[in-house]
Enzyme design. Structure first.
Site, PDB file in Angstrom:
ATOM      1  N   ARG A  18      42.434 108.526  72.143  1.00 60.38           N
ATOM      2  CA  ARG A  18      42.975 107.860  73.322  1.00 60.38           C
ATOM      3  C   ARG A  18      43.520 108.924  74.263  1.00 60.38           C
ATOM      4  O   ARG A  18      44.282 109.791  73.835  1.00 60.38           O
ATOM      5  CB  ARG A  18      44.085 106.882  72.921  1.00 60.38           C
ATOM      6  N   CYS A  79      26.385  99.536  70.145  1.00 57.54           N
ATOM      7  CA  CYS A  79      26.797 100.748  69.424  1.00 57.54           C
ATOM      8  C   CYS A  79      25.682 101.787  69.368  1.00 57.54           C
ATOM      9  O   CYS A  79      25.935 102.944  69.055  1.00 57.54           O
ATOM     10  CB  CYS A  79      27.206 100.402  67.994  1.00 57.54           C
ATOM     11  N   GLY A 112      42.162  97.200  70.960  1.00 52.62           N
ATOM     12  CA  GLY A 112      42.130  96.013  70.111  1.00 52.62           C
ATOM     13  C   GLY A 112      40.716  95.530  69.823  1.00 52.62           C
ATOM     14  O   GLY A 112      39.753  96.277  69.959  1.00 52.62           O
ATOM     15  N   ARG A 185      47.204  96.495  56.809  1.00 49.11           N
ATOM     16  CA  ARG A 185      47.170  95.087  57.208  1.00 49.11           C
ATOM     17  C   ARG A 185      45.809  94.444  56.902  1.00 49.11           C
ATOM     18  O   ARG A 185      44.768  95.036  57.163  1.00 49.11           O
ATOM     19  CB  ARG A 185      47.468  94.991  58.716  1.00 49.11           C
ATOM     20  N   CYS A 197      36.749 100.645  61.925  1.00 52.57           N
ATOM     21  CA  CYS A 197      36.895 101.728  62.889  1.00 52.57           C
ATOM     22  C   CYS A 197      37.657 101.208  64.106  1.00 52.57           C
ATOM     23  O   CYS A 197      37.656 100.011  64.393  1.00 52.57           O
ATOM     24  CB  CYS A 197      35.535 102.278  63.293  1.00 52.57           C
TER      25      CYS A 197
END
Lengths: 372, 136
Positions: A18, A79, A112, A185, A197
């Protein structure tokens, strides 16, 4: 394509992660690095893989570098976008149309769960679109059909994250344990957060040139799905036949044939690991193992660094994250660097033949074979 | 409360029952869902709309624990694939949101499920699969 003589003249990466910069800037860094390695040849054409970049994304990158003039085409195949761009470039070189072609992939993904224009609005409204849910259904079937366990899925993450520690271009560079993966999680049972990923940002670039020597592109094959499989990446609402050959297997068979090699000739593989079960499926679809052999291979460390066929020495998408348009070319860059012996602590000793594999929405699979 | 399907053409609603509407191509002999203008397997344009079997068996399942983008219905919710009695495997919501409460091959039947209300206050309905204990 095996005999046309296409060589890799240069590669470049912008790390995956990021960043506080726009997608054009990210692309410029990767393209500039690849062109510098190639010695700044005149570029006859450019193909840019991107899914979320928007109109003329590739053009903006080359505009920022003062390199417009030749054809610049954006390529979208989910992808597999970067792999599709590479295949188009390879075909154009093989046809003698161009001497040097720039291929690059760029992406800056929303955070997200991926929102995709692939689906109709009613499908979103009905809750039928989250990618991790489809990955989870496929993981469950793999477990039912082969006896693979949740611990095996976690072992894939442990392997790739261990590899990723040594890759400065990866997003996650910390080892994880089986317990840590299983304690992360629960996103969609059986898949936990660390088994998926992360969509992110990055770029990768490759300069292809007609000629011999160095790392050679032996084959680049793109195949789409045959209808029937309800859990294929084509993401249909229904299907009646799980016996159809998946596109990854179709592309792999053709890529092996064109390159004149067999799976046993491979020294290093970068394969699609958008989730941990996807990597285990990729192994069997690429002919690296028989269905059901995966737990034994994981336990023996055969596909880990130091094993007989290291898979995802870069850390895979589980470590690098997945910038859609760039991920396939990121794999190609890794294989090229492995074949050149440039990978330091994650180097596969003596690697001469490598394969990269991606599969994207619409179920385009791309398989690339390189050798030196 | 008045009800409205999440999208036209996917199913028939009659009181508490819901029947999925699929397509069948006599020339290919194959079913698909949702019904499409041509057979997705052969491209044949002889597709007939048919109601699909209400009963099937659970083929794969999970749960979606956090609402995905564009979705404003209840969460968590079950999500799975059911193999209908005619062999067609259909993706859909499951009324059971706990994966641990489900098992491979258990009998399921298609039911209506409300996922919210539209701007006119009508209940928006989609298809879902519910465990049908004692059947099959």
């Amino acid at each position: 394509m095996a005999d046309v003589g296409v060589q890799i003249a240069g590669v470049g990466m912008h790390p995956f992660g990021r960043f506080d910069k726009d997608v054009t800037t990210i692309g410029v860094e990767a393209v500039r690095a690849a062109l510098a390695e190639a010695g700044h040849p005149p570029i006859d054409a450019a193909f840019c893989g991107t899914a979320y970049g928007g109109v003329a994304s590739g053009h903006k990158v080359l505009g920022a570098l003062g390199l417009t003039g030749p054809p610049i085409v954006d390529v979208e195949a989910g992808c597999a976008s970067g792999g599709a761009a590479l295949e188009l470039a390879a075909v154009a070189l093989a046809a003698g149309r161009f001497e040097s072609v720039l291929v690059f992939g760029i992406e800056k993904m929303p955070k997200g769960v991926i929102r995709s224009s692939f689906f109709d609005p009613w499908q979103e409204q009905a809750g039928l679109t989250p990618a991790p849910a489809y990955f989870a259904l496929r993981a469950r079937r793999l477990m039912i059909d082969t006896g693979i366990t949740k611990e095996d899925l976690a072992a894939v993450v442990v392997k790739n994250r261990r590899h990723g520690v040594e890759n400065p271009d990866a997003m996650f560079r910390k080892k994880v344990s089986i317990a840590e993966v299983l304690e992360s999680r629960l996103v969609c049972d059986p898949l936990h957060l660390f088994m998926l990923c992360s969509p992110n940002e990055g770029a990768a670039a490759v300069v292809l040139r007609a000629g011999e020597g160095g790392v050679r592109l032996r084959s680049a094959v793109l195949r789409s799905h045959l209808p029937g499989s309800v859990l294929s990446e084509a993401t249909p609402m229904a299907g009646d036949d799980e016996g159809v050959t998946p596109p990854s297997a179709l592309a792999a068979a053709e890529a092996y044939e064109r390159a004149g090699i067999a799976p046993a000739d491979l020294d290093v593989v970068e394969c699609q690991d958008t989730d941990a079960a996807r990597e285990l499926l990729s192994w069997q679809e690429l002919g690296l193992c028989e269905p059901g052999e995966q737990p034994k291979i994981l336990a023996g460390g055969h596909f880990a660094l130091g094993g007989r066929l290291p898979v995802n020495p870069s850390g895979g998408l589980l470590s690098k994250g997945e910038p859609l348009g760039a991920s396939a070319l990121g794999q190609v860059v890794e294989v090229v660097r492995q074949l050149r012996g440039e990978c330091g602590a994650r180097q596969v000793e003596g690697a001469r033949v490598g394969l990269s594999h991606t599969i994207g929405r619409g179920a385009n699979a791309c398989v690339v074979i390189l050798s030196r | 409360m008045a009800r409205v399907p999440v999208h036209p053409g996917l199913f028939e609603l009659d009181g508490g029952t819901l029947r999925l509407v699929g397509g069948y191509s006599p020339s290919s002999g194959r079913f698909h869902f949702p019904s499409a203008p041509v057979c997705p397997y052969t491209g044949a344009d002889d597709v007939e709309e048919v109601t699909l079997p209400e009963q099937g068996r659970l083929w794969s399942w999970t749960a979606v624990n956090a609402a995905p983008p564009g979705y404003s219905g209840p969460a968590p919710y079950g999500f799975g694939v059911v193999e209908l009695e005619n062999g067609l495997r259909v993706v859909g919501r499951l009324t059971e949101p706990d994966p641990g409460a489900l098992s491979k091959g258990q009998p399921m039947r298609v039911v209506p499920e409300e996922i919210g209300t539209d701007e006119d206050g009508r209940a928006v309905v989609t298809w879902a699969f519910a465990p049908s204990a004692g059947e099959g």
